[in-house]
Design a protein around this motif. Structure first.
Motif, PDB file in Angstrom:
ATOM      1  N   LYS A  10     -11.892   5.552  -1.490  1.00 43.61           N
ATOM      2  CA  LYS A  10     -10.949   6.534  -0.951  1.00 43.61           C
ATOM      3  C   LYS A  10     -11.570   7.940  -0.810  1.00 43.61           C
ATOM      4  O   LYS A  10     -12.610   8.219  -1.409  1.00 43.61           O
ATOM      5  CB  LYS A  10      -9.715   6.583  -1.855  1.00 43.61           C
ATOM      6  CG  LYS A  10      -8.940   5.252  -1.881  1.00 43.61           C
ATOM      7  CD  LYS A  10      -7.616   5.429  -2.582  1.00 43.61           C
ATOM      8  CE  LYS A  10      -6.824   4.128  -2.587  1.00 43.61           C
ATOM      9  NZ  LYS A  10      -5.486   4.311  -3.157  1.00 43.61           N
ATOM     10  N   TYR A  50      -0.836   0.789   5.444  1.00 45.80           N
ATOM     11  CA  TYR A  50       0.057   0.897   4.280  1.00 45.80           C
ATOM     12  C   TYR A  50       1.529   0.685   4.648  1.00 45.80           C
ATOM     13  O   TYR A  50       2.419   1.125   3.918  1.00 45.80           O
ATOM     14  CB  TYR A  50      -0.130   2.259   3.610  1.00 45.80           C
ATOM     15  CG  TYR A  50      -1.346   2.334   2.701  1.00 45.80           C
ATOM     16  CD1 TYR A  50      -1.448   1.523   1.566  1.00 45.80           C
ATOM     17  CD2 TYR A  50      -2.380   3.226   2.957  1.00 45.80           C
ATOM     18  CE1 TYR A  50      -2.547   1.601   0.721  1.00 45.80           C
ATOM     19  CE2 TYR A  50      -3.490   3.307   2.108  1.00 45.80           C
ATOM     20  CZ  TYR A  50      -3.553   2.487   0.995  1.00 45.80           C
ATOM     21  OH  TYR A  50      -4.631   2.561   0.149  1.00 45.80           O
ATOM     22  N   PHE A  58       6.421   8.054  -1.773  1.00 42.74           N
ATOM     23  CA  PHE A  58       5.066   8.611  -1.721  1.00 42.74           C
ATOM     24  C   PHE A  58       4.330   8.295  -0.419  1.00 42.74           C
ATOM     25  O   PHE A  58       3.169   8.668  -0.262  1.00 42.74           O
ATOM     26  CB  PHE A  58       4.241   8.119  -2.926  1.00 42.74           C
ATOM     27  CG  PHE A  58       4.127   6.613  -3.039  1.00 42.74           C
ATOM     28  CD1 PHE A  58       3.207   5.899  -2.279  1.00 42.74           C
ATOM     29  CD2 PHE A  58       4.945   5.911  -3.905  1.00 42.74           C
ATOM     30  CE1 PHE A  58       3.102   4.524  -2.382  1.00 42.74           C
ATOM     31  CE2 PHE A  58       4.850   4.521  -4.021  1.00 42.74           C
ATOM     32  CZ  PHE A  58       3.914   3.834  -3.249  1.00 42.74           C
ATOM     33  N   ARG A 103     -11.133   3.016 -11.775  1.00 42.26           N
ATOM     34  CA  ARG A 103     -10.140   4.096 -11.642  1.00 42.26           C
ATOM     35  C   ARG A 103     -10.122   5.003 -12.859  1.00 42.26           C
ATOM     36  O   ARG A 103      -9.907   6.206 -12.736  1.00 42.26           O
ATOM     37  CB  ARG A 103      -8.759   3.499 -11.372  1.00 42.26           C
ATOM     38  CG  ARG A 103      -8.636   3.041  -9.921  1.00 42.26           C
ATOM     39  CD  ARG A 103      -7.405   2.230  -9.711  1.00 42.26           C
ATOM     40  NE  ARG A 103      -7.116   2.014  -8.304  1.00 42.26           N
ATOM     41  CZ  ARG A 103      -6.279   1.098  -7.873  1.00 42.26           C
ATOM     42  NH1 ARG A 103      -5.643   0.310  -8.726  1.00 42.26           N
ATOM     43  NH2 ARG A 103      -6.066   0.956  -6.584  1.00 42.26           N
ATOM     44  N   ILE A 110      -2.452   9.109  -9.740  1.00 41.28           N
ATOM     45  CA  ILE A 110      -1.977   7.859  -9.103  1.00 41.28           C
ATOM     46  C   ILE A 110      -2.282   7.831  -7.592  1.00 41.28           C
ATOM     47  O   ILE A 110      -2.440   6.767  -7.012  1.00 41.28           O
ATOM     48  CB  ILE A 110      -0.484   7.618  -9.414  1.00 41.28           C
ATOM     49  CG1 ILE A 110      -0.111   6.151  -9.174  1.00 41.28           C
ATOM     50  CG2 ILE A 110       0.414   8.569  -8.646  1.00 41.28           C
ATOM     51  CD1 ILE A 110       1.145   5.694  -9.864  1.00 41.28           C
ATOM     52  N   GLN A 111      -2.364   8.997  -6.978  1.00 42.45           N
ATOM     53  CA  GLN A 111      -2.710   9.033  -5.553  1.00 42.45           C
ATOM     54  C   GLN A 111      -4.223   9.063  -5.337  1.00 42.45           C
ATOM     55  O   GLN A 111      -4.767   8.270  -4.570  1.00 42.45           O
ATOM     56  CB  GLN A 111      -2.071  10.247  -4.896  1.00 42.45           C
ATOM     57  CG  GLN A 111      -2.408  10.355  -3.429  1.00 42.45           C
ATOM     58  CD  GLN A 111      -1.628  11.472  -2.800  1.00 42.45           C
ATOM     59  OE1 GLN A 111      -0.484  11.318  -2.409  1.00 42.45           O
ATOM     60  NE2 GLN A 111      -2.258  12.619  -2.731  1.00 42.45           N
ATOM     61  N   ASN A 113      -6.838   7.823  -6.606  1.00 45.56           N
ATOM     62  CA  ASN A 113      -7.254   6.821  -7.591  1.00 45.56           C
ATOM     63  C   ASN A 113      -8.524   6.055  -7.197  1.00 45.56           C
ATOM     64  O   ASN A 113      -8.717   4.897  -7.553  1.00 45.56           O
ATOM     65  CB  ASN A 113      -6.086   5.873  -7.920  1.00 45.56           C
ATOM     66  CG  ASN A 113      -5.632   5.058  -6.737  1.00 45.56           C
ATOM     67  OD1 ASN A 113      -6.106   5.252  -5.612  1.00 45.56           O
ATOM     68  ND2 ASN A 113      -4.712   4.137  -6.963  1.00 45.56           N
ATOM     69  N   HIS A 116      -9.202   1.289  -3.376  1.00 51.43           N
ATOM     70  CA  HIS A 116      -8.133   0.328  -3.092  1.00 51.43           C
ATOM     71  C   HIS A 116      -8.738  -1.074  -3.096  1.00 51.43           C
ATOM     72  O   HIS A 116      -9.863  -1.261  -2.654  1.00 51.43           O
ATOM     73  CB  HIS A 116      -7.519   0.614  -1.706  1.00 51.43           C
ATOM     74  CG  HIS A 116      -6.659  -0.513  -1.204  1.00 51.43           C
ATOM     75  ND1 HIS A 116      -5.337  -0.667  -1.564  1.00 51.43           N
ATOM     76  CD2 HIS A 116      -6.955  -1.578  -0.402  1.00 51.43           C
ATOM     77  CE1 HIS A 116      -4.852  -1.760  -0.991  1.00 51.43           C
ATOM     78  NE2 HIS A 116      -5.820  -2.322  -0.282  1.00 51.43           N
TER      79      HIS A 116
HETATM   80  P1  CMP Z   1      -3.485   1.457  -3.465  1.00 54.50           P
HETATM   81  O1  CMP Z   1      -4.067   0.365  -4.288  1.00 54.50           O
HETATM   82  O2  CMP Z   1      -4.334   1.985  -2.362  1.00 54.50           O
HETATM   83  O3  CMP Z   1      -2.097   0.970  -2.852  1.00 54.50           O
HETATM   84  C1  CMP Z   1      -1.064   1.861  -2.494  1.00 54.50           C
HETATM   85  C2  CMP Z   1      -1.334   3.250  -2.963  1.00 54.50           C
HETATM   86  O4  CMP Z   1      -0.203   4.074  -3.045  1.00 54.50           O
HETATM   87  C3  CMP Z   1      -1.854   3.200  -4.394  1.00 54.50           C
HETATM   88  O5  CMP Z   1      -3.144   2.673  -4.426  1.00 54.50           O
HETATM   89  C4  CMP Z   1      -1.716   4.639  -4.808  1.00 54.50           C
HETATM   90  O6  CMP Z   1      -2.798   5.428  -4.370  1.00 54.50           O
HETATM   91  C5  CMP Z   1      -0.455   5.025  -4.058  1.00 54.50           C
HETATM   92  N1  CMP Z   1       0.676   5.011  -4.984  1.00 54.50           N
HETATM   93  C6  CMP Z   1       1.218   3.963  -5.601  1.00 54.50           C
HETATM   94  N2  CMP Z   1       2.262   4.346  -6.368  1.00 54.50           N
HETATM   95  C7  CMP Z   1       2.346   5.667  -6.230  1.00 54.50           C
HETATM   96  C8  CMP Z   1       3.211   6.653  -6.765  1.00 54.50           C
HETATM   97  N3  CMP Z   1       4.186   6.336  -7.617  1.00 54.50           N
HETATM   98  N4  CMP Z   1       3.003   7.921  -6.411  1.00 54.50           N
HETATM   99  C9  CMP Z   1       2.007   8.248  -5.536  1.00 54.50           C
HETATM  100  N5  CMP Z   1       1.160   7.358  -4.989  1.00 54.50           N
HETATM  101  C10 CMP Z   1       1.328   6.090  -5.337  1.00 54.50           C
END
Ligand code: CMP
Length: 143
Positions: A10, A50, A58, A103, A110-111, A113, A116
Protein backbone atom coordinates in the motif's frame (compact mmCIF):
# COMPACT_ATOMS: atom_id res chain seq x y z
CA UNK A 1 -1.17 -28.00 -3.82
CA UNK A 2 0.21 -24.64 -4.89
CA UNK A 3 -2.26 -21.80 -4.69
CA UNK A 4 -2.19 -18.22 -5.94
CA UNK A 5 -3.08 -15.03 -4.13
CA UNK A 6 -2.82 -11.27 -4.56
CA UNK A 7 -0.87 -8.86 -2.38
CA UNK A 8 -0.92 -5.08 -2.65
CA UNK A 9 1.87 -3.13 -1.04
CA UNK A 10 0.00 0.00 0.00
CA UNK A 11 0.95 3.69 -0.40
CA UNK A 12 2.14 3.99 3.23
CA UNK A 13 4.80 1.32 2.62
CA UNK A 14 5.87 3.07 -0.58
CA UNK A 15 6.15 6.38 1.26
CA UNK A 16 8.14 4.79 4.10
CA UNK A 17 10.38 3.09 1.50
CA UNK A 18 9.97 -0.27 3.21
CA UNK A 19 8.44 -2.04 0.20
CA UNK A 20 11.77 -3.80 -0.49
CA UNK A 21 11.79 -5.32 3.00
CA UNK A 22 8.19 -6.49 2.56
CA UNK A 23 9.00 -8.14 -0.79
CA UNK A 24 12.05 -9.80 0.80
CA UNK A 25 9.83 -11.11 3.63
CA UNK A 26 7.48 -12.66 1.05
CA UNK A 27 10.45 -14.38 -0.62
CA UNK A 28 11.80 -15.55 2.76
CA UNK A 29 8.36 -17.04 3.45
CA UNK A 30 8.77 -19.14 0.27
CA UNK A 31 6.28 -17.30 -1.89
CA UNK A 32 7.08 -17.31 -5.60
CA UNK A 33 6.52 -14.03 -7.39
CA UNK A 34 4.57 -14.71 -10.57
CA UNK A 35 4.28 -11.07 -11.57
CA UNK A 36 4.66 -7.67 -10.01
CA UNK A 37 3.45 -4.23 -11.17
CA UNK A 38 4.21 -0.80 -9.78
CA UNK A 39 1.27 1.48 -10.51
CA UNK A 40 -0.94 4.26 -9.25
CA UNK A 41 -4.59 3.29 -8.87
CA UNK A 42 -7.18 5.59 -10.37
CA UNK A 43 -10.18 6.50 -8.23
CA UNK A 44 -12.37 4.29 -10.42
CA UNK A 45 -10.02 1.31 -10.02
CA UNK A 46 -9.80 1.72 -6.23
CA UNK A 47 -13.60 2.04 -5.94
CA UNK A 48 -14.11 -1.05 -8.08
CA UNK A 49 -11.44 -3.09 -6.28
CA UNK A 50 -12.91 -2.31 -2.85
CA UNK A 51 -16.54 -2.40 -4.08
CA UNK A 52 -17.40 -4.92 -1.34
CA UNK A 53 -16.79 -2.16 1.24
CA UNK A 54 -18.74 0.54 -0.58
CA UNK A 55 -21.35 0.89 2.17
CA UNK A 56 -18.83 0.98 5.00
CA UNK A 57 -18.19 4.29 6.79
CA UNK A 58 -14.47 4.08 5.94
CA UNK A 59 -14.95 3.56 2.18
CA UNK A 60 -14.22 7.13 1.08
CA UNK A 61 -11.11 7.35 3.29
CA UNK A 62 -9.96 3.97 2.01
CA UNK A 63 -10.26 5.07 -1.62
CA UNK A 64 -8.54 8.39 -0.86
CA UNK A 65 -5.69 6.57 0.83
CA UNK A 66 -5.27 3.89 -1.85
CA UNK A 67 -5.04 6.59 -4.54
CA UNK A 68 -2.75 8.88 -2.51
CA UNK A 69 0.43 7.32 -3.90
CA UNK A 70 1.68 4.37 -5.88
CA UNK A 71 1.23 0.70 -4.97
CA UNK A 72 2.88 -2.57 -5.95
CA UNK A 73 0.50 -5.37 -6.91
CA UNK A 74 2.00 -8.85 -6.69
CA UNK A 75 0.71 -12.20 -7.93
CA UNK A 76 2.04 -14.76 -5.45
CA UNK A 77 2.20 -18.55 -5.45
CA UNK A 78 2.82 -20.95 -2.58
CA UNK A 79 1.31 -23.92 -0.77
CA UNK A 80 -1.75 -22.59 1.12
CA UNK A 81 -0.97 -19.11 -0.26
CA UNK A 82 -4.20 -17.34 0.73
CA UNK A 83 -4.22 -18.34 4.39
CA UNK A 84 -0.47 -18.21 4.81
CA UNK A 85 -0.26 -14.66 3.49
CA UNK A 86 -3.03 -13.60 5.87
CA UNK A 87 -1.17 -15.23 8.74
CA UNK A 88 2.09 -13.38 8.08
CA UNK A 89 0.29 -10.08 7.38
CA UNK A 90 -1.40 -10.17 10.80
CA UNK A 91 -4.64 -8.47 11.90
CA UNK A 92 -6.09 -5.61 9.85
CA UNK A 93 -5.32 -3.25 12.73
CA UNK A 94 -1.51 -3.17 13.13
CA UNK A 95 -1.97 -2.37 16.83
CA UNK A 96 -3.66 -5.76 17.27
CA UNK A 97 -1.40 -7.70 14.89
CA UNK A 98 0.90 -10.35 16.37
CA UNK A 99 4.55 -9.34 16.78
CA UNK A 100 6.74 -9.87 13.70
CA UNK A 101 3.77 -9.89 11.32
CA UNK A 102 4.10 -7.50 8.36
CA UNK A 103 1.38 -5.15 9.61
CA UNK A 104 2.78 -5.08 13.12
CA UNK A 105 6.22 -4.16 11.75
CA UNK A 106 5.33 -1.74 8.99
CA UNK A 107 1.71 -0.64 9.49
CA UNK A 108 0.64 2.54 11.32
CA UNK A 109 -3.11 2.20 11.84
CA UNK A 110 -6.14 0.31 10.53
CA UNK A 111 -6.08 2.30 7.28
CA UNK A 112 -2.34 2.68 6.78
CA UNK A 113 -1.77 -1.03 7.33
CA UNK A 114 1.08 -1.63 4.87
CA UNK A 115 -0.30 -4.51 2.80
CA UNK A 116 -3.47 -6.08 1.43
CA UNK A 117 -3.95 -9.81 0.86
CA UNK A 118 -6.91 -11.66 -0.65
CA UNK A 119 -9.17 -13.14 2.04
CA UNK A 120 -10.37 -16.31 0.27
CA UNK A 121 -9.48 -18.47 -2.73
CA UNK A 122 -12.50 -17.12 -4.57
CA UNK A 123 -11.52 -13.50 -3.92
CA UNK A 124 -7.91 -14.29 -4.82
CA UNK A 125 -9.02 -15.39 -8.29
CA UNK A 126 -11.20 -12.31 -8.65
CA UNK A 127 -8.52 -9.91 -7.39
CA UNK A 128 -5.74 -11.48 -9.47
CA UNK A 129 -7.82 -11.09 -12.62
CA UNK A 130 -8.43 -7.44 -11.69
CA UNK A 131 -4.73 -6.68 -12.21
CA UNK A 132 -3.31 -9.52 -14.31
CA UNK A 133 -4.17 -11.33 -17.51
CA UNK A 134 -3.95 -15.12 -17.20
CA UNK A 135 -0.87 -15.29 -19.46
CA UNK A 136 0.98 -12.84 -17.21
CA UNK A 137 0.87 -15.06 -14.14
CA UNK A 138 1.97 -18.35 -15.65
CA UNK A 139 5.68 -17.87 -15.02
CA UNK A 140 7.55 -17.61 -11.75
CA UNK A 141 9.82 -14.58 -12.18
CA UNK A 142 11.52 -15.01 -8.78
CA UNK A 143 13.42 -18.12 -9.86
P1 CMP B 1 -7.52 -4.44 3.41
O1 CMP B 1 -7.00 -5.79 3.76
O2 CMP B 1 -6.88 -3.75 2.25
O3 CMP B 1 -9.09 -4.53 3.15
C1 CMP B 1 -9.96 -3.43 3.32
C2 CMP B 1 -9.28 -2.28 3.99
O4 CMP B 1 -10.15 -1.36 4.58
C3 CMP B 1 -8.45 -2.80 5.15
O5 CMP B 1 -7.33 -3.50 4.68
C4 CMP B 1 -8.16 -1.53 5.90
O6 CMP B 1 -7.08 -0.81 5.35
C5 CMP B 1 -9.46 -0.77 5.66
N1 CMP B 1 -10.29 -0.88 6.85
C6 CMP B 1 -10.88 -1.96 7.35
N2 CMP B 1 -11.59 -1.66 8.46
C7 CMP B 1 -11.42 -0.35 8.65
C8 CMP B 1 -11.89 0.56 9.63
N3 CMP B 1 -12.66 0.16 10.64
N4 CMP B 1 -11.50 1.83 9.52
C9 CMP B 1 -10.71 2.24 8.49
N5 CMP B 1 -10.24 1.42 7.53
C10 CMP B 1 -10.59 0.15 7.62
Amino acid sequence: MKEQTLAIIKPDSMEKRCFGEIIQRLLDEKFNILKMKHLKLTREQAEKFYEIHKNKPFFRDLVNFMTSGSVIVIALERENAVNYLREIMGSTDPGKAAPSTIRSRYGSDIQRNAIHGSDSEQNARKELSFFFAQYEIMENISE
